[in-house]
Design a protein around this motif. Structure first.
Motif: not given
Length: 269
Positions: A41-45, A206-208, A210-214
Protein backbone atom coordinates in the motif's frame (compact mmCIF):
# COMPACT_ATOMS: atom_id res chain seq x y z
CA UNK A 1 10.92 -5.43 -3.19
CA UNK A 2 14.15 -5.62 -5.16
CA UNK A 3 15.50 -2.45 -6.78
CA UNK A 4 14.41 -3.55 -10.25
CA UNK A 5 10.85 -4.08 -8.94
CA UNK A 6 10.83 -0.47 -7.76
CA UNK A 7 12.22 0.92 -11.02
CA UNK A 8 9.92 -1.15 -13.24
CA UNK A 9 6.71 -0.52 -11.30
CA UNK A 10 7.34 3.20 -10.80
CA UNK A 11 8.13 3.71 -14.48
CA UNK A 12 5.13 1.64 -15.54
CA UNK A 13 2.82 3.66 -13.28
CA UNK A 14 4.20 6.94 -14.60
CA UNK A 15 4.00 5.92 -18.26
CA UNK A 16 0.63 4.19 -18.24
CA UNK A 17 -1.34 6.54 -15.95
CA UNK A 18 -1.81 8.99 -18.79
CA UNK A 19 -1.54 6.77 -21.87
CA UNK A 20 -4.79 5.07 -22.99
CA UNK A 21 -3.51 1.60 -22.03
CA UNK A 22 -4.61 1.14 -18.34
CA UNK A 23 -2.13 1.64 -15.50
CA UNK A 24 -4.08 -0.62 -13.13
CA UNK A 25 -3.80 -3.54 -15.54
CA UNK A 26 -0.05 -3.08 -15.94
CA UNK A 27 0.48 -2.92 -12.18
CA UNK A 28 -1.58 -6.07 -11.59
CA UNK A 29 0.19 -8.14 -14.24
CA UNK A 30 3.71 -8.52 -12.73
CA UNK A 31 2.34 -10.37 -9.70
CA UNK A 32 0.30 -12.66 -11.98
CA UNK A 33 2.87 -13.28 -14.71
CA UNK A 34 6.23 -12.90 -12.93
CA UNK A 35 5.11 -14.01 -9.47
CA UNK A 36 6.42 -10.78 -7.96
CA UNK A 37 5.29 -9.98 -4.42
CA UNK A 38 2.59 -7.35 -3.99
CA UNK A 39 4.22 -3.92 -3.95
CA UNK A 40 2.28 -2.88 -0.88
CA UNK A 41 0.00 0.00 0.00
CA UNK A 42 2.80 2.46 0.83
CA UNK A 43 4.32 2.06 -2.62
CA UNK A 44 0.89 2.47 -4.26
CA UNK A 45 0.50 5.80 -2.45
CA UNK A 46 4.02 6.84 -3.46
CA UNK A 47 3.50 6.33 -7.20
CA UNK A 48 0.11 8.08 -7.03
CA UNK A 49 1.86 11.06 -5.43
CA UNK A 50 4.47 10.95 -8.20
CA UNK A 51 1.93 11.03 -11.03
CA UNK A 52 -0.01 13.80 -9.27
CA UNK A 53 3.17 15.89 -9.02
CA UNK A 54 3.80 15.33 -12.74
CA UNK A 55 0.38 16.40 -14.02
CA UNK A 56 0.14 19.40 -11.69
CA UNK A 57 3.66 20.51 -12.68
CA UNK A 58 2.97 20.14 -16.40
CA UNK A 59 -0.35 22.03 -16.35
CA UNK A 60 0.56 24.44 -13.57
CA UNK A 61 -0.17 27.65 -15.50
CA UNK A 62 -3.50 26.27 -16.77
CA UNK A 63 -4.45 25.07 -13.29
CA UNK A 64 -3.60 28.47 -11.77
CA UNK A 65 -5.76 30.29 -14.34
CA UNK A 66 -8.64 27.85 -13.89
CA UNK A 67 -8.51 28.10 -10.08
CA UNK A 68 -8.28 31.90 -10.15
CA UNK A 69 -11.31 32.28 -12.41
CA UNK A 70 -13.23 29.51 -10.62
CA UNK A 71 -12.76 31.24 -7.25
CA UNK A 72 -13.78 34.48 -8.95
CA UNK A 73 -17.01 32.86 -10.14
CA UNK A 74 -17.81 32.02 -6.50
CA UNK A 75 -17.40 35.64 -5.46
CA UNK A 76 -19.54 37.15 -8.21
CA UNK A 77 -17.02 37.80 -10.97
CA UNK A 78 -18.05 37.24 -14.57
CA UNK A 79 -17.90 33.67 -15.81
CA UNK A 80 -15.03 32.82 -18.14
CA UNK A 81 -14.00 29.77 -20.16
CA UNK A 82 -11.56 28.92 -17.36
CA UNK A 83 -14.15 29.20 -14.57
CA UNK A 84 -16.53 27.00 -16.55
CA UNK A 85 -13.74 24.50 -17.12
CA UNK A 86 -13.14 24.38 -13.37
CA UNK A 87 -16.80 23.52 -12.79
CA UNK A 88 -16.72 20.95 -15.61
CA UNK A 89 -13.78 19.15 -14.00
CA UNK A 90 -15.65 19.02 -10.67
CA UNK A 91 -18.90 17.77 -12.23
CA UNK A 92 -17.15 15.13 -14.32
CA UNK A 93 -15.23 13.81 -11.30
CA UNK A 94 -18.29 13.14 -9.12
CA UNK A 95 -19.58 9.92 -10.80
CA UNK A 96 -16.18 8.19 -10.66
CA UNK A 97 -15.67 9.17 -7.02
CA UNK A 98 -19.10 7.86 -6.05
CA UNK A 99 -18.51 4.65 -7.99
CA UNK A 100 -15.07 4.24 -6.46
CA UNK A 101 -16.38 4.71 -2.92
CA UNK A 102 -19.29 2.29 -3.35
CA UNK A 103 -17.99 -0.36 -5.77
CA UNK A 104 -14.27 -0.56 -5.06
CA UNK A 105 -14.54 -3.63 -2.84
CA UNK A 106 -16.77 -5.48 -5.31
CA UNK A 107 -14.38 -4.78 -8.17
CA UNK A 108 -11.29 -5.66 -6.13
CA UNK A 109 -12.78 -9.03 -5.24
CA UNK A 110 -14.32 -9.99 -8.58
CA UNK A 111 -12.80 -8.15 -11.54
CA UNK A 112 -9.03 -8.30 -11.13
CA UNK A 113 -8.51 -11.53 -13.07
CA UNK A 114 -6.27 -11.75 -16.13
CA UNK A 115 -9.25 -12.73 -18.27
CA UNK A 116 -11.23 -9.62 -17.32
CA UNK A 117 -8.17 -7.45 -17.96
CA UNK A 118 -7.67 -9.09 -21.37
CA UNK A 119 -11.23 -8.53 -22.59
CA UNK A 120 -11.45 -4.96 -21.31
CA UNK A 121 -8.03 -4.17 -22.79
CA UNK A 122 -9.15 -5.38 -26.21
CA UNK A 123 -12.72 -4.06 -26.16
CA UNK A 124 -12.00 -0.55 -24.97
CA UNK A 125 -8.96 -0.37 -27.24
CA UNK A 126 -11.16 -0.99 -30.28
CA UNK A 127 -13.66 1.61 -29.06
CA UNK A 128 -10.86 4.14 -28.71
CA UNK A 129 -9.78 3.60 -32.31
CA UNK A 130 -13.36 3.72 -33.62
CA UNK A 131 -13.98 7.03 -31.85
CA UNK A 132 -10.86 8.41 -33.50
CA UNK A 133 -11.73 7.31 -37.02
CA UNK A 134 -15.39 7.72 -37.82
CA UNK A 135 -16.64 10.92 -36.25
CA UNK A 136 -16.23 14.60 -37.16
CA UNK A 137 -14.03 16.22 -34.53
CA UNK A 138 -13.49 19.96 -34.45
CA UNK A 139 -14.80 20.96 -31.01
CA UNK A 140 -12.46 22.61 -28.49
CA UNK A 141 -12.44 22.74 -24.70
CA UNK A 142 -14.48 25.94 -24.73
CA UNK A 143 -17.25 24.03 -26.57
CA UNK A 144 -17.82 21.67 -23.64
CA UNK A 145 -21.42 21.59 -22.44
CA UNK A 146 -22.96 20.08 -19.32
CA UNK A 147 -24.27 17.07 -21.27
CA UNK A 148 -20.73 16.34 -22.54
CA UNK A 149 -19.27 16.67 -19.06
CA UNK A 150 -21.86 14.40 -17.43
CA UNK A 151 -21.34 11.75 -20.12
CA UNK A 152 -17.56 11.83 -19.74
CA UNK A 153 -17.92 11.67 -15.96
CA UNK A 154 -20.18 8.61 -16.11
CA UNK A 155 -17.97 6.68 -18.51
CA UNK A 156 -14.92 7.61 -16.44
CA UNK A 157 -16.37 5.40 -13.69
CA UNK A 158 -15.87 2.41 -16.02
CA UNK A 159 -12.13 2.81 -15.46
CA UNK A 160 -12.58 1.06 -12.12
CA UNK A 161 -12.60 -2.14 -14.17
CA UNK A 162 -8.92 -3.12 -14.66
CA UNK A 163 -7.85 -2.90 -18.28
CA UNK A 164 -10.26 -0.10 -19.20
CA UNK A 165 -7.88 2.89 -18.81
CA UNK A 166 -9.23 6.08 -17.25
CA UNK A 167 -7.48 8.31 -19.77
CA UNK A 168 -8.50 6.00 -22.61
CA UNK A 169 -12.22 5.88 -21.78
CA UNK A 170 -12.51 9.64 -21.20
CA UNK A 171 -10.72 10.42 -24.46
CA UNK A 172 -12.91 7.88 -26.24
CA UNK A 173 -16.07 9.56 -24.96
CA UNK A 174 -14.79 13.02 -25.91
CA UNK A 175 -13.84 11.86 -29.40
CA UNK A 176 -17.26 10.24 -29.94
CA UNK A 177 -18.83 13.60 -29.03
CA UNK A 178 -16.77 15.46 -31.62
CA UNK A 179 -13.83 16.95 -29.71
CA UNK A 180 -10.42 17.13 -31.35
CA UNK A 181 -7.57 14.98 -30.09
CA UNK A 182 -5.76 17.72 -28.18
CA UNK A 183 -8.90 18.90 -26.37
CA UNK A 184 -9.91 15.33 -25.51
CA UNK A 185 -6.45 14.60 -24.10
CA UNK A 186 -6.13 17.85 -22.15
CA UNK A 187 -9.55 17.48 -20.52
CA UNK A 188 -8.70 13.88 -19.65
CA UNK A 189 -5.44 14.98 -18.03
CA UNK A 190 -7.15 17.76 -16.05
CA UNK A 191 -9.74 15.21 -14.89
CA UNK A 192 -6.93 13.00 -13.62
CA UNK A 193 -5.99 15.52 -10.92
CA UNK A 194 -9.05 15.14 -8.62
CA UNK A 195 -9.24 11.41 -9.40
CA UNK A 196 -5.60 10.72 -8.52
CA UNK A 197 -5.93 12.99 -5.49
CA UNK A 198 -9.01 11.09 -4.30
CA UNK A 199 -7.44 7.67 -4.94
CA UNK A 200 -4.24 8.72 -3.19
CA UNK A 201 -6.18 10.10 -0.22
CA UNK A 202 -8.25 6.91 0.02
CA UNK A 203 -5.14 4.76 -0.01
CA UNK A 204 -3.39 7.16 2.36
CA UNK A 205 -6.18 6.89 4.94
CA UNK A 206 -6.04 3.12 4.65
CA UNK A 207 -2.27 3.28 5.07
CA UNK A 208 -2.45 5.46 8.18
CA UNK A 209 -5.07 3.22 9.77
CA UNK A 210 -2.87 0.11 9.53
CA UNK A 211 0.66 -0.96 10.26
CA UNK A 212 1.99 -0.62 6.72
CA UNK A 213 3.31 2.91 7.30
CA UNK A 214 5.55 1.78 10.18
CA UNK A 215 6.95 -1.07 8.08
CA UNK A 216 7.46 1.08 4.97
CA UNK A 217 10.88 1.32 3.35
CA UNK A 218 11.30 5.08 2.89
CA UNK A 219 14.10 4.67 0.37
CA UNK A 220 11.76 2.67 -1.86
CA UNK A 221 8.97 5.20 -1.35
CA UNK A 222 11.27 8.10 -2.29
CA UNK A 223 12.36 6.46 -5.54
CA UNK A 224 8.80 5.43 -6.30
CA UNK A 225 7.72 9.08 -6.13
CA UNK A 226 10.69 10.40 -8.13
CA UNK A 227 10.64 7.81 -10.92
CA UNK A 228 6.87 7.84 -11.38
CA UNK A 229 6.85 11.67 -11.45
CA UNK A 230 9.65 11.92 -14.02
CA UNK A 231 8.25 9.23 -16.31
CA UNK A 232 4.71 10.64 -16.07
CA UNK A 233 5.87 14.19 -16.90
CA UNK A 234 7.80 12.96 -19.93
CA UNK A 235 4.85 10.82 -20.99
CA UNK A 236 2.40 13.76 -20.89
CA UNK A 237 4.79 15.96 -22.86
CA UNK A 238 5.48 13.43 -25.61
CA UNK A 239 1.88 12.26 -25.83
CA UNK A 240 0.54 15.78 -26.42
CA UNK A 241 3.40 16.55 -28.82
CA UNK A 242 2.87 13.48 -31.01
CA UNK A 243 -0.84 12.75 -30.63
CA UNK A 244 -2.02 14.60 -33.72
CA UNK A 245 0.65 12.88 -35.81
CA UNK A 246 0.19 9.29 -34.66
CA UNK A 247 -3.46 9.20 -33.54
CA UNK A 248 -4.76 6.33 -31.43
CA UNK A 249 -4.05 3.44 -33.80
CA UNK A 250 -0.71 2.47 -32.14
CA UNK A 251 -2.44 2.26 -28.76
CA UNK A 252 -5.22 0.06 -30.13
CA UNK A 253 -2.66 -2.28 -31.73
CA UNK A 254 -0.73 -2.46 -28.47
CA UNK A 255 -3.92 -3.23 -26.56
CA UNK A 256 -4.90 -5.94 -29.03
CA UNK A 257 -1.47 -7.54 -28.71
CA UNK A 258 -1.49 -7.32 -24.91
CA UNK A 259 -5.05 -8.64 -24.65
CA UNK A 260 -4.29 -11.51 -27.02
CA UNK A 261 -1.18 -12.42 -25.01
CA UNK A 262 -3.20 -12.42 -21.79
CA UNK A 263 -5.90 -14.66 -23.27
CA UNK A 264 -3.17 -17.04 -24.40
CA UNK A 265 -1.81 -17.07 -20.84
CA UNK A 266 -5.27 -17.93 -19.51
CA UNK A 267 -5.57 -20.76 -22.03
CA UNK A 268 -2.21 -22.36 -21.28
CA UNK A 269 -2.36 -21.94 -17.51
Amino acid sequence: MFWYHVVFLALIQGLTEFLPVSSSAHLILPSHILAWPDQGLAFDVAVHVGTLIAVVSYFWSDIFSILKDWVGSLTGSAKTDNSRLGWWVIYASVPAMIAGATLNGLIENNLRSIEVIAYSTIGFGVLLWLSDQFFSKSKKLEDLKLSNVVTIGIVQALALVPGTSRSGITMTAARFMGFDRDSAARFSFLLSIPIILAAGAFKGIELLSGDALHAANWNIIFWGVVLSALSAYLCIHLFLKWLNQIGFLPFMLYRLALGGFLLWLVKVS
